[in-house]
Design an enzyme around this catalytic site. Sequence first.
Site, PDB file in Angstrom:
ATOM      1  CB  SER A 197      39.302 -16.407  40.313  1.00 33.06           C
ATOM      2  OG  SER A 197      40.047 -17.603  40.364  1.00 33.06           O
TER       3      SER A 197
ATOM      4  CE1 TYR B 113      42.683 -14.342  36.379  1.00 29.67           C
ATOM      5  CE2 TYR B 113      42.983 -16.091  37.995  1.00 29.67           C
ATOM      6  CZ  TYR B 113      42.192 -15.438  37.069  1.00 29.67           C
ATOM      7  OH  TYR B 113      40.911 -15.873  36.846  1.00 29.67           O
TER       8      TYR B 113
HETATM    9  O1  NJP Z   1      38.482 -17.218  29.377  1.00 29.05           O
HETATM   10  P1  NJP Z   1      38.518 -17.069  27.777  1.00 29.05           P
HETATM   11  P2  NJP Z   1      37.323 -17.689  30.392  1.00 29.05           P
HETATM   12  N1  NJP Z   1      37.287  -6.374  26.715  1.00 29.05           N
HETATM   13  O2  NJP Z   1      39.893 -16.600  27.486  1.00 29.05           O
HETATM   14  C1  NJP Z   1      37.019 -11.476  26.635  1.00 29.05           C
HETATM   15  C2  NJP Z   1      37.577 -16.233  34.955  1.00 29.05           C
HETATM   16  N2  NJP Z   1      38.182 -17.478  35.404  1.00 29.05           N
HETATM   17  O3  NJP Z   1      36.049 -17.888  29.728  1.00 29.05           O
HETATM   18  O4  NJP Z   1      38.494 -10.101  23.753  1.00 29.05           O
HETATM   19  C3  NJP Z   1      36.248  -7.179  26.439  1.00 29.05           C
HETATM   20  O5  NJP Z   1      38.046 -18.342  27.124  1.00 29.05           O
HETATM   21  C4  NJP Z   1      37.417 -12.378  25.502  1.00 29.05           C
HETATM   22  O6  NJP Z   1      36.920 -11.884  24.278  1.00 29.05           O
HETATM   23  P3  NJP Z   1      37.897 -11.282  23.116  1.00 29.05           P
HETATM   24  C5  NJP Z   1      38.501 -15.345  34.175  1.00 29.05           C
HETATM   25  O7  NJP Z   1      39.381 -14.626  34.995  1.00 29.05           O
HETATM   26  C6  NJP Z   1      38.501 -18.462  34.529  1.00 29.05           C
HETATM   27  O8  NJP Z   1      37.889 -18.778  31.217  1.00 29.05           O
HETATM   28  O9  NJP Z   1      36.959 -10.961  22.025  1.00 29.05           O
HETATM   29  N3  NJP Z   1      36.328  -8.512  26.466  1.00 29.05           N
HETATM   30  C7  NJP Z   1      36.703 -13.666  25.829  1.00 29.05           C
HETATM   31  O10 NJP Z   1      35.381 -13.624  25.357  1.00 29.05           O
HETATM   32  C8  NJP Z   1      37.503 -14.445  33.466  1.00 29.05           C
HETATM   33  O11 NJP Z   1      37.155 -13.360  34.283  1.00 29.05           O
HETATM   34  C9  NJP Z   1      39.108 -19.625  34.991  1.00 29.05           C
HETATM   35  O12 NJP Z   1      38.874 -12.371  22.819  1.00 29.05           O
HETATM   36  C10 NJP Z   1      37.513  -9.059  26.761  1.00 29.05           C
HETATM   37  C11 NJP Z   1      36.680 -13.672  27.335  1.00 29.05           C
HETATM   38  O13 NJP Z   1      36.971 -12.334  27.780  1.00 29.05           O
HETATM   39  C12 NJP Z   1      36.294 -15.360  33.261  1.00 29.05           C
HETATM   40  O14 NJP Z   1      36.507 -16.492  34.084  1.00 29.05           O
HETATM   41  C13 NJP Z   1      39.388 -19.780  36.320  1.00 29.05           C
HETATM   42  C14 NJP Z   1      38.643  -8.273  27.046  1.00 29.05           C
HETATM   43  C15 NJP Z   1      37.711 -14.617  27.918  1.00 29.05           C
HETATM   44  O15 NJP Z   1      37.458 -15.918  27.480  1.00 29.05           O
HETATM   45  C16 NJP Z   1      36.085 -15.821  31.842  1.00 29.05           C
HETATM   46  O16 NJP Z   1      37.280 -16.398  31.340  1.00 29.05           O
HETATM   47  C17 NJP Z   1      39.071 -18.766  37.188  1.00 29.05           C
HETATM   48  C18 NJP Z   1      38.485  -6.879  27.022  1.00 29.05           C
HETATM   49  N4  NJP Z   1      39.516  -6.055  27.262  1.00 29.05           N
HETATM   50  C19 NJP Z   1      38.463 -17.622  36.719  1.00 29.05           C
HETATM   51  N5  NJP Z   1      39.689  -9.105  27.288  1.00 29.05           N
HETATM   52  C20 NJP Z   1      39.492 -20.753  34.078  1.00 29.05           C
HETATM   53  N6  NJP Z   1      39.129 -20.727  32.824  1.00 29.05           N
HETATM   54  O17 NJP Z   1      40.130 -21.719  34.544  1.00 29.05           O
HETATM   55  C21 NJP Z   1      39.223 -10.361  27.168  1.00 29.05           C
HETATM   56  O18 NJP Z   1      39.401 -18.916  38.475  1.00 29.05           O
HETATM   57  N7  NJP Z   1      37.911 -10.341  26.862  1.00 29.05           N
END
Ligand code: NJP
Length: 238
Positions: free
Chosen positions: A138, A152
């Site tokens: 991030s 976070y």
């Molecule tokens: O978030 P979201 P993003 N095991 O909530 C999965 C970083 N980031 O795409 O568990 C396996 O739409 C979840 O899948 P499910 C952020 O920190 C973002 O924005 O099936 N998977 C979903 O596919 C993160 O590292 C922003 O619901 C797990 C996905 O993760 C990355 O970007 C800003 C899981 C999350 O999709 C992707 O996040 C920033 C587990 N235990 C950094 N837990 C931003 N959006 O503004 C969750 O600085 N998932």
Amino acid sequence: NKQVAIITGASRGIGKEIAFQMAEKGARLSIIGSSEEVHKTKSELEEQGYEEVLAYTADVSNENEVDQVVEATKKAYGKVDILINNAGIGDFKPIEEVTVEEWRRTYDINVQGVFLGTKAVLPIMKSQGFGTIITVASDVSRYTIPEGGALYTSTKYAVQGFMGSLAQEVRKDGIRAGTINPGMVDTYFANGKQGDPEKAEWLKVHDIAEAVVYMALAPNHMVIDEMHLHPLIQNYPR
Ligand code: NJP
């Protein structure tokens, strides 16, 4: 010689878009999400004509589950070129309202998840003599956010330290490791909803996915240690 890419957190948001863009580049995919939604991503990819997709419901913080996915991927495709550690969670609130349970869960997914994915692919990449590991950290791993971001932010600082040291450790084995550091991206992150009109000026999932694909498919002699991307409207001190 198609690239084989494992992508975590591909049910939705940034990870799902990375899966589509990697598929478009001809990669064979292994995608992971903790919910059943990941199988929907697979169906949507198949509808677009991308047939080489393995999808697994697995928790990135669970060692056995991660090991099984990596093993199955290697078995099916014969190698692993790329690991994208993208899964992550975040919730923003004053630190005295954060429970120990929430603290642990966030570290388990954001930090231990990166460790476990990396640990599982390294023996394969070392024996191949090549591989690329990219972690979606991030932009906040380089500064602080004013309110509610202590938990976070701290996980992403941890990941940054992990990836930086890892990059040096594995370079001799022909393995590249780097981070992509996005600012605000319009996804479901932090209980958000992708497409929310309030987030019109935020980065879009394709902005980040394009950068990840560029890093992942860069020529072997080139290492991109880090990329920072944030929307024009986001202006934290750095
Ligand atoms: O978030 P979201 P993003 N095991 O909530 C999965 C970083 N980031 O795409 O568990 C396996 O739409 C979840 O899948 P499910 C952020 O920190 C973002 O924005 O099936 N998977 C979903 O596919 C993160 O590292 C922003 O619901 C797990 C996905 O993760 C990355 O970007 C800003 C899981 C999350 O999709 C992707 O996040 C920033 C587990 N235990 C950094 N837990 C931003 N959006 O503004 C969750 O600085 N998932």
